[in-house]
Design a protein around this motif. Structure first.
Motif, PDB file in Angstrom:
ATOM      1  N   GLY A 190       0.821  -1.237  -0.038  1.00  0.00           N
ATOM      2  CA  GLY A 190       0.023   0.061   0.269  1.00  0.00           C
ATOM      3  C   GLY A 190       0.707   1.374   0.021  1.00  0.00           C
ATOM      4  N   SER A 191       1.881   1.294   0.789  1.00  0.00           N
ATOM      5  CA  SER A 191       2.545   2.496   1.030  1.00  0.00           C
ATOM      6  C   SER A 191       3.397   2.694  -0.329  1.00  0.00           C
ATOM      7  CB  SER A 191       3.709   2.574   2.244  1.00  0.00           C
ATOM      8  OG  SER A 191       4.324   1.329   2.104  1.00  0.00           O
ATOM      9  N   ASP A 192       3.881   1.663  -0.985  1.00  0.00           N
ATOM     10  CA  ASP A 192       4.513   1.696  -2.217  1.00  0.00           C
ATOM     11  C   ASP A 192       3.861   2.130  -3.339  1.00  0.00           C
ATOM     12  OD1 ASP A 192       7.042   1.177  -3.770  1.00  0.00           O
ATOM     13  OD2 ASP A 192       5.511  -0.405  -4.731  1.00  0.00           O
ATOM     14  N   LEU A 193       2.543   1.801  -3.368  1.00  0.00           N
ATOM     15  CA  LEU A 193       1.537   2.243  -4.389  1.00  0.00           C
ATOM     16  C   LEU A 193       1.086   3.748  -4.280  1.00  0.00           C
ATOM     17  CD1 LEU A 193      -0.277   1.523  -6.780  1.00  0.00           C
ATOM     18  CD2 LEU A 193      -1.924   0.346  -5.452  1.00  0.00           C
ATOM     19  N   LEU A 194       0.863   3.962  -3.091  1.00  0.00           N
ATOM     20  CA  LEU A 194       0.455   5.439  -2.889  1.00  0.00           C
ATOM     21  C   LEU A 194       1.666   6.233  -3.087  1.00  0.00           C
ATOM     22  CD1 LEU A 194      -1.515   7.562  -1.659  1.00  0.00           C
ATOM     23  CD2 LEU A 194      -0.573   6.912   0.606  1.00  0.00           C
ATOM     24  N   LYS A 195       2.732   5.923  -2.626  1.00  0.00           N
ATOM     25  CA  LYS A 195       4.108   6.768  -3.022  1.00  0.00           C
ATOM     26  C   LYS A 195       4.185   7.008  -4.542  1.00  0.00           C
ATOM     27  CE  LYS A 195       8.990   7.014  -2.081  1.00  0.00           C
ATOM     28  NZ  LYS A 195      10.167   6.536  -1.473  1.00  0.00           N
ATOM     29  N   GLU A 198       1.461   9.105  -5.960  1.00  0.00           N
ATOM     30  CA  GLU A 198       1.794  10.512  -5.848  1.00  0.00           C
ATOM     31  C   GLU A 198       3.103  11.146  -6.810  1.00  0.00           C
ATOM     32  OE1 GLU A 198       2.522  10.315  -1.851  1.00  0.00           O
ATOM     33  OE2 GLU A 198       0.296  10.784  -1.145  1.00  0.00           O
ATOM     34  N   GLN A 199       4.067  10.346  -6.891  1.00  0.00           N
ATOM     35  CA  GLN A 199       5.163  10.582  -7.798  1.00  0.00           C
ATOM     36  C   GLN A 199       4.660  10.830  -9.270  1.00  0.00           C
ATOM     37  OE1 GLN A 199       7.755   7.193  -6.758  1.00  0.00           O
ATOM     38  NE2 GLN A 199       8.927   8.501  -5.173  1.00  0.00           N
ATOM     39  N   GLN A 200       3.865  10.073  -9.682  1.00  0.00           N
ATOM     40  CA  GLN A 200       3.484   9.979 -10.799  1.00  0.00           C
ATOM     41  C   GLN A 200       2.549  11.160 -11.301  1.00  0.00           C
ATOM     42  OE1 GLN A 200       3.742   8.032 -13.948  1.00  0.00           O
ATOM     43  NE2 GLN A 200       5.174   6.534 -13.026  1.00  0.00           N
ATOM     44  N   LEU A 201       1.672  11.403 -10.081  1.00  0.00           N
ATOM     45  CA  LEU A 201       0.784  12.737 -10.507  1.00  0.00           C
ATOM     46  C   LEU A 201       1.628  13.927 -10.341  1.00  0.00           C
ATOM     47  CD1 LEU A 201      -2.107  13.711 -10.761  1.00  0.00           C
ATOM     48  CD2 LEU A 201      -2.038  13.535  -8.148  1.00  0.00           C
ATOM     49  N   GLY A 202       2.661  14.011  -9.601  1.00  0.00           N
ATOM     50  CA  GLY A 202       3.678  15.051  -9.426  1.00  0.00           C
ATOM     51  C   GLY A 202       4.277  15.460 -10.609  1.00  0.00           C
ATOM     52  N   GLN A 203       4.693  14.299 -11.325  1.00  0.00           N
ATOM     53  CA  GLN A 203       5.686  14.335 -12.258  1.00  0.00           C
ATOM     54  C   GLN A 203       4.886  14.664 -13.706  1.00  0.00           C
ATOM     55  OE1 GLN A 203       7.280  10.539 -13.441  1.00  0.00           O
ATOM     56  NE2 GLN A 203       8.412  11.468 -14.892  1.00  0.00           N
ATOM     57  N   TYR A 204       3.426  14.433 -13.676  1.00  0.00           N
ATOM     58  CA  TYR A 204       2.611  14.768 -14.888  1.00  0.00           C
ATOM     59  C   TYR A 204       2.568  16.343 -14.808  1.00  0.00           C
ATOM     60  CZ  TYR A 204      -0.924  14.081 -18.314  1.00  0.00           C
ATOM     61  OH  TYR A 204      -1.800  14.153 -19.387  1.00  0.00           O
ATOM     62  N   PHE A 205       2.648  16.962 -13.832  1.00  0.00           N
ATOM     63  CA  PHE A 205       2.467  18.455 -14.127  1.00  0.00           C
ATOM     64  C   PHE A 205       4.001  19.205 -14.091  1.00  0.00           C
ATOM     65  CE2 PHE A 205      -1.650  17.280 -12.679  1.00  0.00           C
ATOM     66  CZ  PHE A 205      -2.630  18.002 -13.519  1.00  0.00           C
ATOM     67  N   ARG A 206       4.908  18.570 -13.214  1.00  0.00           N
ATOM     68  CA  ARG A 206       6.122  19.264 -13.208  1.00  0.00           C
ATOM     69  C   ARG A 206       6.735  19.241 -14.380  1.00  0.00           C
ATOM     70  NH1 ARG A 206       6.864  16.063  -8.672  1.00  0.00           N
ATOM     71  NH2 ARG A 206       7.972  14.519  -9.611  1.00  0.00           N
ATOM     72  N   GLU A 207       6.760  18.037 -15.256  1.00  0.00           N
ATOM     73  CA  GLU A 207       7.256  17.996 -16.504  1.00  0.00           C
ATOM     74  C   GLU A 207       6.200  18.481 -17.837  1.00  0.00           C
ATOM     75  OE1 GLU A 207       8.451  14.039 -17.088  1.00  0.00           O
ATOM     76  OE2 GLU A 207       9.823  14.065 -15.618  1.00  0.00           O
ATOM     77  N   GLY A 208       5.062  18.951 -17.151  1.00  0.00           N
ATOM     78  CA  GLY A 208       4.433  19.505 -18.378  1.00  0.00           C
ATOM     79  C   GLY A 208       3.750  18.670 -19.252  1.00  0.00           C
ATOM     80  N   GLU A 246     -10.749  12.417  -7.842  1.00  0.00           N
ATOM     81  CA  GLU A 246     -10.450  13.312  -7.099  1.00  0.00           C
ATOM     82  C   GLU A 246      -9.096  14.089  -7.016  1.00  0.00           C
ATOM     83  OE1 GLU A 246     -14.090  13.334  -3.779  1.00  0.00           O
ATOM     84  OE2 GLU A 246     -12.931  11.487  -4.170  1.00  0.00           O
ATOM     85  N   HIS A 247      -8.197  13.025  -6.959  1.00  0.00           N
ATOM     86  CA  HIS A 247      -6.735  13.631  -6.658  1.00  0.00           C
ATOM     87  C   HIS A 247      -6.334  14.257  -8.071  1.00  0.00           C
ATOM     88  CE1 HIS A 247      -5.311  11.581  -2.985  1.00  0.00           C
ATOM     89  NE2 HIS A 247      -6.127  10.611  -3.245  1.00  0.00           N
ATOM     90  N   ILE A 248      -6.811  13.697  -9.147  1.00  0.00           N
ATOM     91  CA  ILE A 248      -6.251  14.691 -10.317  1.00  0.00           C
ATOM     92  C   ILE A 248      -7.125  15.794 -10.334  1.00  0.00           C
ATOM     93  CG2 ILE A 248      -6.795  14.343 -12.952  1.00  0.00           C
ATOM     94  CD1 ILE A 248      -6.638  11.380 -12.661  1.00  0.00           C
ATOM     95  N   HIS A 249      -8.309  15.873  -9.863  1.00  0.00           N
ATOM     96  CA  HIS A 249      -8.873  17.385 -10.097  1.00  0.00           C
ATOM     97  C   HIS A 249      -8.115  18.395  -8.972  1.00  0.00           C
ATOM     98  CE1 HIS A 249     -13.033  15.890 -11.369  1.00  0.00           C
ATOM     99  NE2 HIS A 249     -12.224  16.008 -12.501  1.00  0.00           N
ATOM    100  N   LEU A 250      -7.807  17.676  -7.860  1.00  0.00           N
ATOM    101  CA  LEU A 250      -6.940  18.561  -6.959  1.00  0.00           C
ATOM    102  C   LEU A 250      -5.625  18.833  -7.589  1.00  0.00           C
ATOM    103  CD1 LEU A 250      -7.401  16.861  -3.685  1.00  0.00           C
ATOM    104  CD2 LEU A 250      -8.444  19.012  -4.432  1.00  0.00           C
ATOM    105  N   ALA A 251      -5.047  18.182  -8.116  1.00  0.00           N
ATOM    106  CA  ALA A 251      -3.803  18.458  -8.812  1.00  0.00           C
ATOM    107  C   ALA A 251      -3.860  19.498 -10.059  1.00  0.00           C
ATOM    108  CB  ALA A 251      -3.070  17.150  -9.279  1.00  0.00           C
ATOM    109  N   ILE A 252      -5.024  19.324 -10.871  1.00  0.00           N
ATOM    110  CA  ILE A 252      -5.056  20.528 -11.695  1.00  0.00           C
ATOM    111  C   ILE A 252      -5.308  21.519 -11.280  1.00  0.00           C
ATOM    112  CG2 ILE A 252      -6.875  20.865 -13.603  1.00  0.00           C
ATOM    113  CD1 ILE A 252      -7.365  17.918 -13.973  1.00  0.00           C
TER     114      ILE A 252
END
Length: 301
Positions: A190-195, A198-208, A246-252
């Motif tokens: 669980g902790s690995d999947l959540l981590k 979060e990395q993939q979601l952050g990367q999606y926006f950091r890297e444009g 919902e996580h995606i919406h918050l990141a957007i």
């Protein structure tokens, strides 16, 4: 092209398999031990046009969850929805024990499950997302299967279908409870999947990536994390209280706030840059989540 066997109905399953005629229209239950008697054509990818649920025990194979591996020595409960691919391997054929049920949507007609079956997202999980049961849980689940089998073998009366549907309803509710437990207790997974999410979601926006790929989707992250979309959303909802969407919406929204405050671009330009096809949808989502329109947010800040 991969070869597979399509089975459209329980009646066809019984005819092809050589199992005894079904006692109930649209429903059948067998022991996993009986799989050894199936004709050879069943040991290839199968596509059933109906639901399946199975308790499998005493298998020697392993299954991957993310980057970790777990064995099948204890009871494992798995589900498939219509038109999913299912494969019976040699280990299950030769060594497995347990139960399998098959049912068509017609079997649920008039029961609450007819409308509620879609709420059980685990019917659309991948095989590597099966439910691993504790000893206590396994006994409870096996007892339900045994009661279903006993009812199945009884002479049918006007109460029979109602009783069988009650057992099926109970099986699904317990499975929902135990999946929730699994999301919480399999800490390493669980902790690995959540981590990683979060990395993939952050990367999606950091890297444009939104500029090239458009709005991120649940399917995109599920594929990147090697899990099914339903499993990912249920896992996140259980661990964070929010679905993948919902996580995606918050990141957007966080990215939108940055663009609104750091540039002079119009709201429409920002909406298109984020991947929205229609700016009004962006404005509606922004106001729904923040209580302000994008323009009002920019002016307030």
């Amino acid at each position: 092209m991969e070869k597979w066997l399509k089975v459209d109905s329980i009646a066809q399953l019984v005819e092809l398999s050589g199992f005894p005629p079904v006692a109930y229209p649209y429903f059948a239950i067998i022991r996993v031990e009986d799989l050894a008697t199936l004709p050879g054509e069943f040991f290839q990818p199968l596509v059933f046009n109906f639901y399946t649920a199975g308790l499998k025990k005493n298998l020697s194979g392993a299954v991957r969850y993310g980057r970790a591996t777990y064995d099948f020595n204890k009871g494992v409960l798995g589900f498939t929805a219509p038109n999913q691919v299912l494969e019976i391997n040699e280990d299950m054929k030769n060594n497995g024990s347990g139960w399998m049920i098959f049912f068509e949507i017609e079997f649920l007609r008039g029961h609450a499950l007819q409308n509620n079956i879609d709420q059980y997202g685990f019917f659309n999980y991948d095989v590597n997302e099966a439910l691993h049961l504790s000893d206590k849980e396994e006994k409870i689940i096996e007892d339900i299967f045994q009661r279903m089998a006993a009812e199945y073998e009884n002479n049918i009366d006007r109460f029979s279908r109602e009783v069988m549907l009650s057992y099926l309803d109970l099986l699904l509710k317990y499975s929902n409870r135990y999946y929730s437990r699994q999301f919480i207790t399999r800490n390493e997974v669980g902790s690995d999947l959540l981590k990683r999410f979060e990395q993939q979601l952050g990367q999606y926006f950091r890297e444009g990536l939104f500029r090239k790929l458009g709005l991120p989707t649940v399917a995109y992250f599920a594929e990147a994390l090697c899990v099914s979309p339903n499993y990912l959303s249920d896992f996140l909802r259980s661990n964070t209280g929010k679905s993948t969407q919902e996580h995606i919406h918050l990141a957007i929204l966080e990215q939108a706030k940055i663009l609104l405050l750091s540039s002079s671009r119009t709201v429409s330009q920002i909406a298109y840059e984020l991947g929205f096809e229609y700016p009004q949808y962006f404005s509606r989502l922004f106001k729904q989540k923040t209580g302000l329109t994008p323009s009002a947010f920019r002016m307030r800040e």
